[in-house]
Design a protein around this motif. Sequence first.
Motif, PDB file in Angstrom:
ATOM      1  N   GLY A 163       4.624  30.140 -65.074  1.00 39.33           N
ATOM      2  CA  GLY A 163       4.972  31.507 -65.316  1.00 39.33           C
ATOM      3  C   GLY A 163       6.552  32.095 -64.786  1.00 39.33           C
ATOM      4  O   GLY A 163       6.802  31.365 -63.902  1.00 39.33           O
ATOM      5  N   ARG A 164       6.968  32.940 -65.204  1.00 41.88           N
ATOM      6  CA  ARG A 164       8.440  33.468 -64.761  1.00 41.88           C
ATOM      7  C   ARG A 164       8.163  34.009 -63.367  1.00 41.88           C
ATOM      8  O   ARG A 164       9.180  33.829 -62.559  1.00 41.88           O
ATOM      9  CB  ARG A 164       8.823  34.596 -65.610  1.00 41.88           C
ATOM     10  CG  ARG A 164       7.955  35.606 -65.642  1.00 41.88           C
ATOM     11  CD  ARG A 164       8.404  36.839 -66.617  1.00 41.88           C
ATOM     12  NE  ARG A 164       7.644  37.587 -67.054  1.00 41.88           N
ATOM     13  CZ  ARG A 164       7.839  39.109 -66.795  1.00 41.88           C
ATOM     14  NH1 ARG A 164       9.025  39.589 -66.248  1.00 41.88           N
ATOM     15  NH2 ARG A 164       6.813  39.943 -67.040  1.00 41.88           N
ATOM     16  N   HIS A 165       7.076  34.188 -62.669  1.00 43.32           N
ATOM     17  CA  HIS A 165       7.106  34.658 -61.655  1.00 43.32           C
ATOM     18  C   HIS A 165       7.236  33.602 -60.691  1.00 43.32           C
ATOM     19  O   HIS A 165       7.342  33.589 -59.133  1.00 43.32           O
ATOM     20  CB  HIS A 165       5.749  35.382 -61.089  1.00 43.32           C
ATOM     21  CG  HIS A 165       5.617  36.597 -61.783  1.00 43.32           C
ATOM     22  ND1 HIS A 165       4.977  36.806 -63.008  1.00 43.32           N
ATOM     23  CD2 HIS A 165       6.231  37.976 -61.656  1.00 43.32           C
ATOM     24  CE1 HIS A 165       5.127  38.020 -63.468  1.00 43.32           C
ATOM     25  NE2 HIS A 165       5.889  38.901 -62.655  1.00 43.32           N
ATOM     26  N   LEU A 166       7.005  32.318 -61.021  1.00 45.82           N
ATOM     27  CA  LEU A 166       6.995  31.069 -60.158  1.00 45.82           C
ATOM     28  C   LEU A 166       8.394  30.240 -60.563  1.00 45.82           C
ATOM     29  O   LEU A 166       8.505  29.065 -60.104  1.00 45.82           O
ATOM     30  CB  LEU A 166       5.981  30.310 -60.380  1.00 45.82           C
ATOM     31  CG  LEU A 166       4.477  30.989 -59.818  1.00 45.82           C
ATOM     32  CD1 LEU A 166       3.462  30.359 -60.325  1.00 45.82           C
ATOM     33  CD2 LEU A 166       4.414  31.487 -58.527  1.00 45.82           C
TER      34      LEU A 166
END
Lengths: 146, 828
Positions: free
Chosen positions: B619-622
């Motif tokens: 996901g974008r947080h990673l």
Amino acid sequence: MTQLSTFHVGSYLFGVEVALVQEVVRMQKFTPVPLASAEVSGLINLRGEVLTAIDVRARLGLPPTTGERAQVNVVVRVDDEPVSLLVDEIGGVVEVSQIPFEGTPSTVNARVGSLLLGAYTLPDKLLLALDARALLAFDEGRSAAA
Amino acid sequence: MEAIDEIVAEFLVESHENLDQLDTDLLALEQDPTSRDLLGSVFRTIHTIKGTSGFLAFNKLEKLTHVGENLLSRMRDGKILLNEDRTSALLAMVDAVRGLLSHIEASGLEGDDDHTELVARLGQLLEDGAIEAPPLIPAQGSSPEAATGATEAVTGAGDSTEEVVHAAAQAAAAQAIEAAHELAEAAKGHPEEIPAGAQVVSAEVSITNVPEPPAAAAPPPPPAPTPPPPAEKPAEKPAAKAAPEPGEAGETKRSVVESSVRVDIGLLDTLMSMVGELVLSRNALVSELDEQNDSALARSAQRLSLITSELQEQVMKTRMQPVDTVWSKLPRVVRDLSHQLSRNVRLEMEGRDTELDRSVLEAIKDPMTHLVRNAIDHGIETPEVRIGKGKNPEGVLMLRAYHEAGLVHLEIIDDGAGIDHNIVGNKAVERGLVTQAQLEKMTSREITQMIFLPGFSTAAKVTNVSGRGVGMDVVKTRIEAIGGSVDVVSNLGAGSTFRLSIPLTLAIIPALTIGCYGHRYAVPQVSVLELVRLSGEHARGGIEHISGAPVYRLRGSLLPLVQLDEQLELVSIGTSSGGGRNDDGRGGFIVVLQAEQHRFGLVVDDVLDTQEIVVKPLGRHLKALPMYQGATIHGDGSVVLILDATAIARRADVLSNQAAAASSSVMEETTPIDPVLVVELSGGRRTAIPLDMVTRLEEIPNETIERVGGREVVQYRGHIMPLVRLANLLGAYGEETDNARVQLVVYTRGERSVGFAVERIMDIATERAGSRSDIDDHALLGSIVVGDRVVELLDVQAAVLAADPAFYQDDAGATTVQQLGDLYEEAL
């Protein structure tokens, strides 16, 4: 925005637009992600899809849960990407169109306040409407610079 | 040659499909002669075949389809109408085209069918007057009336008909001669292709045959109706004759049409993801079975497992195509552009066979073309300028493709002007992309990267070449859209390198599962070179720590180590378990990894298994964590992170200083420490050799050193390795000790190696940053402080050249035993 899915985190009652909520799952195993931000509590396997679980407590700057009860994953889909929000307990769906809406009350702390759209004054409690986008838009590059 | 074959094969498949459609269309058209849609479709089909056959030098086919196309274009323009004759003629043409195609398929040549009459007939039908002409087919012309009518019509058409026939005959003759020439040449070029000789003979026969039809057509009109009927027959007969030929030649060979099917890419995508799921289910089943004891079930599972692997591999293959499918269009681009811009450019390609997923190929097509255009427009200078700069007037544009660390790298390298970061910086400020203050804080590398910002264009004016289509920012966006990255490295005056790195995120990859701090991680097999088991005591003995930088001696060569638990910040730096934290108290493992041409060892607690994994994006947080390529789901349903070898190496700073500096500014916080190998020369003099220039340490018996000319060499791993005695090179005069064994420090680059003979290997030490001072001496870079001693730092490049002046000439391979003779000659 007339219906909110609600959940409890710490002493707060939050709500997000019901359309954003894909499902609620009680999980299960997390795979920790070393080096990731503190807000990321890990990865979960949702029917073959790998989701990032966001620790809402950490995101709001609250202390970690004391932890007898397992937390709940509220899977929200924002900008077409599913993300799991880790909350203490799930509440019901609340119809809010008839409930008075006001700006962010000054009683909530600043960090929480910055993530709110506003508040609904329920008879017994404040229902804080979360800005899901803002909630998920935390410093995504922190670890890259670490 | 193979490339041509491929194009021909594609052409055949496409044409066969089109012809089938054509039959249907023509028949439908006969019912509805005015349908512009149908006419348009028929016209396009014939036009395509004509175009491609012209390109592939199938002249007969081209001539035939050309006249057909003329006829169709008249119809399309409404000048003439489709009637039965025209339909028949067109269908005959379709048959003739089929005949030609099957010849091409069988032998690669057009065969010797004679289509002169058909061409003539089609030409004739082109004439307006012919609309009213009664059928030219005698079957219908059997009544005397019709015959006369026909004769009249033909007489009426008179001269023009004759002309057409003549012209066609001449063209056919010319073609036949050309074909014969080609055949003769082909036969010359490939004497092994004996059957070609036979073809030449038959081609000649057809030349002698050609004058006949006009002879038949030219004499008085009455016989005129006769040419048309043979039109179909000659086309049929030779085809019938030719038929056994391909049959004999390749009965078992499936025809091209049968052996390939066009499949919608969406279907392949679905198949791919289903196979992905199947692999996961298979993994789940296998891990379940490990806990049970049912041999019959285990056998079935084994079989399922094998089939799944096979299936997966094959489905993957259906989507893979060599990068050449995109590259093959570039020579033309380069040629046209260099003409247009009066550049002299040589295009070189390396790794054309590198296979890429189809969707990736599709996505890189435009960016690749743009980068090539850009390199010629902005990179490579005009020959005059190049001569002025002392460069070869001919610029070189190099395309490279290779797989590394689970990525496909595509490089576009030019030896042109390079990118002037001052100009880029000023332009960026001018366009308001950054402020002057921001600019001043940026490194030249960061400034160069700004060419990828939207709204940036250094072209003084919008040129026809680079100013249109996609810009650099679009290149970046497109590549990032498929999960890749774009990088540019530029040396002002020497050229630029653009590198597209595309991860295999869609793919299923084999990966090694490792354990670290109680968690599992996957490492793609492509980066894994070998595994080293650290047994209890060996763990302590094998790993040496130099100022906190661990190194392992692996078969005499020095391997920098990276502690995974430290890198993942699971433990604080310096408190690594050294890979011993596994269940049964065994020692850990070193996973030897390859990252950007460098090897390093990753110390882990456990090595669990290898399995096929489906890479799932994070996901974008990673996304911002370069350490992870993605995640996968194991058989037990748990999520496992996939480690990126290159990112780990960068984080741990074990790549060369250059690469580490280039990777990111993040690394700048830590003081760069270059490990060096300290050696002693005769007389106690010490010299330090940068560790990254040390490939191996060897000890050889003195008597294996041989003398060739004035040089000392030793046979080493099948090559002749020149030696240089550092003591002599550096002029260290002392007691020449007479050891029976010689200590060698070996430096290998590609196929070539050079050995530095030294008295003794002392230690691996760390050069304290800033402790360097310059010494202006031959083969020395300066002196450094190691421990409390001042040690000279060897200029490895100079030392290498002293041993082997040709060492850095890449094209010359290693000195082989065969070249020994040359060395002798050189010495005499």
